[in-house]
Design an enzyme around this catalytic site. Structure first.
Site, PDB file in Angstrom:
ATOM      1  N   SER A  81       0.828  -1.206   0.000  1.00 34.60           N
ATOM      2  CA  SER A  81       0.000   0.000   0.000  1.00 34.60           C
ATOM      3  C   SER A  81       0.863   1.258   0.000  1.00 34.60           C
ATOM      4  O   SER A  81       2.067   1.220   0.282  1.00 34.60           O
ATOM      5  CB  SER A  81      -0.926   0.004   1.221  1.00 34.60           C
ATOM      6  OG  SER A  81      -1.654  -1.198   1.277  1.00 34.60           O
TER       7      SER A  81
HETATM    8  N1  SAM Z   1       0.127  -4.054   4.183  1.00 34.91           N
HETATM    9  C1  SAM Z   1       0.718  -4.896   3.163  1.00 34.91           C
HETATM   10  C2  SAM Z   1       2.106  -4.423   2.808  1.00 34.91           C
HETATM   11  O1  SAM Z   1       2.640  -3.565   3.513  1.00 34.91           O
HETATM   12  O2  SAM Z   1       2.682  -4.930   1.836  1.00 34.91           O
HETATM   13  C3  SAM Z   1      -0.159  -4.972   1.938  1.00 34.91           C
HETATM   14  C4  SAM Z   1      -1.295  -5.884   2.135  1.00 34.91           C
HETATM   15  S1  SAM Z   1      -2.195  -6.204   0.644  1.00 34.91           S
HETATM   16  C5  SAM Z   1      -3.030  -4.690   0.369  1.00 34.91           C
HETATM   17  C6  SAM Z   1      -3.463  -7.297   1.289  1.00 34.91           C
HETATM   18  C7  SAM Z   1      -2.978  -8.693   1.594  1.00 34.91           C
HETATM   19  O3  SAM Z   1      -4.041  -9.413   2.211  1.00 34.91           O
HETATM   20  C8  SAM Z   1      -2.590  -9.490   0.353  1.00 34.91           C
HETATM   21  O4  SAM Z   1      -1.264  -9.915   0.471  1.00 34.91           O
HETATM   22  C9  SAM Z   1      -3.551 -10.676   0.355  1.00 34.91           C
HETATM   23  O5  SAM Z   1      -2.991 -11.872  -0.133  1.00 34.91           O
HETATM   24  C10 SAM Z   1      -3.887 -10.774   1.839  1.00 34.91           C
HETATM   25  N2  SAM Z   1      -5.133 -11.500   2.154  1.00 34.91           N
HETATM   26  C11 SAM Z   1      -6.309 -11.501   1.501  1.00 34.91           C
HETATM   27  N3  SAM Z   1      -7.183 -12.324   2.139  1.00 34.91           N
HETATM   28  C12 SAM Z   1      -6.544 -12.839   3.213  1.00 34.91           C
HETATM   29  C13 SAM Z   1      -6.912 -13.745   4.269  1.00 34.91           C
HETATM   30  N4  SAM Z   1      -8.123 -14.301   4.368  1.00 34.91           N
HETATM   31  N5  SAM Z   1      -5.978 -14.037   5.201  1.00 34.91           N
HETATM   32  C14 SAM Z   1      -4.722 -13.512   5.154  1.00 34.91           C
HETATM   33  N6  SAM Z   1      -4.328 -12.652   4.185  1.00 34.91           N
HETATM   34  C15 SAM Z   1      -5.217 -12.326   3.232  1.00 34.91           C
END
Ligand code: SAM
Length: 215
Positions: free
Chosen positions: A62
């Protein structure tokens, strides 16, 4: 602490201040965290832009100012136990490691977690535990959490996360449709959960038992 990109990192902190970030602990966390370790090597030179960047597997790291606003909203004092759902690159996990006592972070995409683990190790983060799996179920073993940060969007607040939030704890989650959401702050008061809508948000879907079904 990494001395590479020291100048660009300082300029990112100044840019965050210009965008209204005032919390000194949050600004310090950005100053201490080498974002270039958390992006693919081919775009390392863009690591200190205030922009979201691709990290592979269809996911993004993000925008730093988004991370900063969310971290300010958690009101951490340094001793808390925090659960992050959606490790992604691990960058926000590293920021949290400077702001909380212990950080637990879950990611459903195994390949991302492998890279995040390596980047976190290289960044020197010590108080972080990672788990591969469905974060909509939470991580019961270490509950309750003083703060829970969900970095993907959900139609509703996953019940296990509400159950695992400590009394007085704060939970941040983007709620709404798959392509457009509102960032919501949920504060637990005993058996009551008070919701405050903070701002429009746009996040990738939270895919799991208590989130969106896999497409
Ligand atoms: N804050 C992170 C960073 O600094 O890189 C970015 C996060 S990204 C916007 C959202 C993440 O949530 C993705 O890597 C995705 O694979 C993960 N995600 C989606 N559903 C999920 C779940 N049920 N459990 C764990 N992670 C999940």
């Amino acid at each position: 602490m990494s001395h590479r990109f020291r100048g660009p990192r300082g300029r990112l902190v100044e840019a965050l201040q210009e965008k209204g970030i005032r919390d000194l602990a949050v600004l310090r966390a950005f100053d201490l965290t080498p974002r270039h370790l958390f992006v693919p090597p081919a775009i390392e030179h863009r690591a200190y832009e205030d922009s979201a960047l691709p990290i592979g597997n269809g996911q993004t790291i993000s925008q730093p100012s988004t991370h900063a606003r969310y971290l300010e909203l958690l009101h951490l004092s340094g001793s808390e136990r925090v659960l992050e759902v959606g490790t992604g690159s691990g960058y926000q996990t590293a920021l949290l490691s400077h702001l909380a006592g212990q950080v637990f972070s879950m990611e459903r995409v195994g390949a991302l977690l492998v890279r995040a683990r390596e980047a976190l190790r290289a960044s020197g983060a010590r108080n972080v535990s990672l788990l591969s799996g469905d974060g909509t179920l939470g991580w019961r073993e270490y509950a309750p959490y003083d703060a829970i940060l969900v970095t993907a969007s959900s139609p509703t607040v996953p019940t296990p996360l509400m159950e695992q939030l400590a009394d007085g704890g704060r939970l941040l989650i983007p709620l709404g449709e798959r392509d457009e959401q509102t960032l919501a702050l949920i504060v637990r008061c005993g058996t009551e959960f008070e919701r405050t809508d903070i701002a429009p948000a746009r996040f990738v879907p939270l895919v799991g038992t208590h989130g969106w079904p896999k497409k």
